[in-house]
Write a protein that holds these residues in place. Sequence first.
Motif: not given
Length: 269
Positions: A125-133, A157-162, A186-188
């Motif tokens: 997984r690739h983190l785009i954003s982590l926000d608190r609101f 973003v979800l990844l499979a073999d990159d 965040p990639d776990s």
Amino acid sequence: MDTPNSPQNPPHPPAHLLGQVPGAPIRSGIPEHGRIPKYYAVKARIAELIGELGDGEVLPTERDLAERYEVARETVRQALRELLLEGRLRRQGRGTVVAGPKLEQPLSLASYTEGVRRQGRTPGRHLISLDRFPAPAALAAEIGVEQGEPVWHMERVLLADDERVGLESTYVAVARVPALDRDFEPDSSFYAYLRDQLGISFGDADERIETVLATPREALLIGTPPALPMLLIHRVSRDTSGHPLERVRTLYRGDRFSFTTHLGSSGGS
């Protein structure tokens, strides 16, 4: 005496069923009157060629295919468009290559990570954003908090073999995971984090699936054309005590994913 249509002497099956592959379109999609669009006939022949080539093999160019099948390039182009949308082919650089089989994701409380690993692929997984609101009213009702209470929104973003295959938005109350911005990689797997670090287990969930087209932003993040059909899953999960836990919106590439489930008897007719 047995009648011609008795179980001991069943009628001859229609010829098109004798070679029918389970799950394939009946009569290979050819109407009973036998008249099919020219592009569809070319598509069937290219599909046969795909079956002869291995995963990742480069397909001949549009010009070569047009010459091989003696049709116009636009006819070949239309056939290729459908095969691309179906996930049989994929673009690579300036060429077109044979795509591998679709990822099968179970419709269960198993995580995305577990589903991808079962197929021998490497999830990521690739983190785009982590926000608190502060939670608006509709979201607060879904995840069991008061309006205005702090919640997290995590987009990845979800990844499979990159390979980018989806986009996931997770909403969860800050009170349930107060250190999400500090303790979570965040990639776990978020589910593994809840289970192993916080002792929170999933009990059940409600899911809704629909087909959509990605927005321009979503298509850019996933790396697909905006016209590519997507599978959209809405999920509201609860813990083993029945308390709401998370609200998830996940887009999966329609050309790279299929979903599986096991259905049991409900006892009705």
